[in-house]
Design an enzyme around this catalytic site. Structure first.
Site, PDB file in Angstrom:
ATOM      1  N   GLU A   1       0.834  -1.157   0.089  1.00  0.00           N
ATOM      2  CA  GLU A   1      -0.011   0.069   0.046  1.00  0.00           C
ATOM      3  C   GLU A   1       0.845   1.272   0.063  1.00  0.00           C
ATOM      4  O   GLU A   1       2.202   1.183   0.718  1.00  0.00           O
ATOM      5  CB  GLU A   1      -0.937   0.000   1.118  1.00  0.00           C
ATOM      6  CG  GLU A   1      -1.826   1.088   1.388  1.00  0.00           C
ATOM      7  CD  GLU A   1      -2.243   1.083   2.689  1.00  0.00           C
ATOM      8  OE1 GLU A   1      -3.167   1.799   3.121  1.00  0.00           O
ATOM      9  OE2 GLU A   1      -1.622   0.517   3.609  1.00  0.00           O
TER      10      GLU A   1
ATOM     11  N   LYS B   1      -9.753  -1.015  -1.299  1.00  0.00           N
ATOM     12  CA  LYS B   1      -9.773  -0.857   0.346  1.00  0.00           C
ATOM     13  C   LYS B   1     -11.524  -1.081   0.781  1.00  0.00           C
ATOM     14  O   LYS B   1     -11.902  -0.090   0.366  1.00  0.00           O
ATOM     15  CB  LYS B   1      -9.126  -0.140   0.802  1.00  0.00           C
ATOM     16  CG  LYS B   1      -8.905  -0.370   2.519  1.00  0.00           C
ATOM     17  CD  LYS B   1      -8.013   0.767   3.393  1.00  0.00           C
ATOM     18  CE  LYS B   1      -7.809   0.290   4.780  1.00  0.00           C
ATOM     19  NZ  LYS B   1      -6.950   1.277   5.386  1.00  0.00           N
TER      20      LYS B   1
ATOM     21  N   CYS C   1      -4.149  -3.128   4.424  1.00  0.00           N
ATOM     22  CA  CYS C   1      -3.763  -2.693   5.569  1.00  0.00           C
ATOM     23  C   CYS C   1      -4.870  -3.196   6.755  1.00  0.00           C
ATOM     24  O   CYS C   1      -5.051  -4.371   6.908  1.00  0.00           O
ATOM     25  CB  CYS C   1      -3.882  -1.054   5.771  1.00  0.00           C
ATOM     26  SG  CYS C   1      -2.835  -0.314   6.988  1.00  0.00           S
TER      27      CYS C   1
END
Length: 497
Positions: free
Chosen positions: A253, A313, A364
């Protein structure tokens, strides 16, 4: 009440020590037992006070790393998460009156974890009991019972342990503790394995971040250049016979913090890297979505044709990547001013086709949520990647807490997990939770490893969110059954608690 509240505060702080960086997993049932002891015997209408104190002690310590974003976001996020333990405390008092009270309580604990994992905003699962068991005998239960099931077992152990300390039937509670503890580690004797359908050679790139490593925007183009140079160097080693050619490469990321479709230099650099290595690269990129929003994406970058499929995401972090109620002026408070645009969440449920492999991606904090990962695996995902940029948290416990969750995902899903971070923690994790390779923190490294790709679903992934939903339903049922006799006693002039 003052003594109970102080005890609850300490019990919550003690529970936080079960998680990294201390990582004393045996404190999990002990911390839960402290919660039960702090509220047992109180009227339900007052039990919320020590319950809230427990939540404050637990969440403010566990999420202390959030202070690097700003003390206001830390207080806001930890305060919201702490509040969930107040109604849990009142519910605990009611549920422990039932026959089999510890079972009802364990269901309520899982119900609380389930609700706060999805609400408010997009929820925050950090601090689930099951997220602290990597490297313990408990971890082998994950493919069978999942995160919710293992939290249930640990909460049950805690409630039974509280019964050993103060309950009227201490011997019976002690026998139950021994029985549940033994049952929870039985999967160690029969570890779950999924059939493999092939092998892949993969490369995980950690490019490093300039300066002290905590500010990825200090020189974000150099961050991108670092990942390009590391990939080109890998390509040179492949040509010289010093490394096997990978089937695909994973960047983290924020390997580009600007839109690679708008920044011509960044676009050219990524093309340079993919042309050199001649295999797809899963690039982590920030992509513009108008003037007020941004997307955090994993983009499959092919060596000849450029960008292909993308994963966005699912779960941006409230007060970290977007500001709830921005229109009420919250975006102008303290460090929140540093978040000028709100990140939008994605909805992709299909795995990404990357180099002949169906890859379930997580970006993440997505790794802490069940839904996106499970959805991609149900649709054929053979391997799990975690693209993360922990640079902001590089000097905190957050990076180790997240890596531990990644290890547990490998166990839960029965698949290899590839973790690519900008400057730590990057690694390759086997389906049994073993760390096959790990890059040093704040270093530039490329991990090249052979991994298996798997087919099928573990019982945990097959069950999905239903164990959590069942816990919510059982908790509601238990509260109704517990409150009805109380109402009858009130109407007949009796005294209730």
């Amino acid at each position: 009440m003052l003594l109970r509240t102080g005890f609850a505060l300490l019990a919550g702080a003690l529970l936080a020590q079960a998680f990294e960086p201390v990582g004393l997993a045996l404190l999990l049932p002990i911390g839960v037992a402290g919660f039960v002891l702090s509220v047992r015997g109180l009227p339900a209408r007052r039990a919320w006070i020590p319950g809230l104190a427990f939540g404050i002690g637990f969440q403010f310590v566990l999420l202390f790393w959030m202070r690097v974003v700003g003390y206001e976001p830390w207080v806001a996020l930890a305060g919201i998460e702490a509040a969930f333990y107040a109604p849990l405390a009142s519910a605990t008092v009611v549920l422990l009156r039932h026959r089999g009270g510890p079972l009802w309580f364990a269901a309520a604990w899982v119900a609380m974890e389930t609700i706060r994992s999805g609400w408010p905003f997009s929820g925050m699962p950090w601090g689930r009991l099951s997220y602290a068991v990597a490297g313990t005998a408990w971890q082998d239960a994950l493919p069978y019972v999942g995160m919710a099931g293992l939290s249930f077992l640990l909460a049950l152990l805690g409630a039974l342990l509280a019964g050993v300390v103060t309950g009227p039937r201490r011997l019976r509670a002690g026998v139950a503790v021994a029985g549940v503890a033994a049952a929870s580690v039985v999967p160690t004797l029969v570890p779950h394995e999924l059939p493999t359908v092939g092998e892949r050679t993969v490369a995980v790139v950690q490019g490093d971040v300039p300066g002290d490593g905590s500010d990825i925007l200090l020189d974000h183009r150099q961050v991108t250049r670092n990942h390009v140079d590391a990939t080109v160097d890998l390509a040179d080693r492949v040509e010289e016979g010093g490394a096997p050619r990978p089937d695909f490469v994973v960047w983290p990321e924020n390997s580009t913090a600007v839109d690679p479709f708008l920044a011509s230099d960044v676009n050219a650099w990524i093309n340079e890297a993919s042309a050199a290595v001649q295999v797809p690269i899963l690039v982590g990129a920030m992509v513009d979505a108008g003037t007020e929003n941004v997307l955090n994406q994993g983009i499959v970058w092919e060596p000849d044709t450029g960008a292909a499929d993308r994963y966005t995401k699912w779960h941006p972090v409230p007060f970290g990547e977007y500001i709830p109620w921005r229109d009420l002026g919250l975006g102008s408070i303290g460090q929140l001013r540093l978040i000028p645009r709100d990140m939008l969440g994605g909805t992709r449920t299909e795995p990404l086709p990357v180099g002949g492999t169906l890859v379930a991606d997580a970006i993440c904090f997505d790794v802490a949520y069940d839904d996106g990962i499970h959805a991609q695996l149900r649709n054929g995902g053979q391997l799990l990647t975690v693209q993360t940029s922990n640079a902001m948290f590089i000097h905190t416990a957050q990076i180790e807490q997240q890596f531990e969750i990644s290890r547990l995902r490998a166990l839960e899903t029965g698949r290899h997990v590839l973790v690519a971070a900008t400057n730590g923690v990057s690694g390759v994790i086997a389906p049994d939770g073993t760390v096959v390779a790990r890059a040093g923190i704040r270093t530039q490294d490329v991990l090249v490893e052979d991994v298996t790709i798997a087919d099928g679903l573990t019982p945990a992934v097959w069950a999905g969110s239903w164990p959590g939903r069942a816990a919510v339903a059982l908790t509601v049922l238990g509260l109704v059954l517990g409150l009805l006799p109380y109402r009858r006693r009130q109407r007949s002039g009796g005294v209730g608690t």
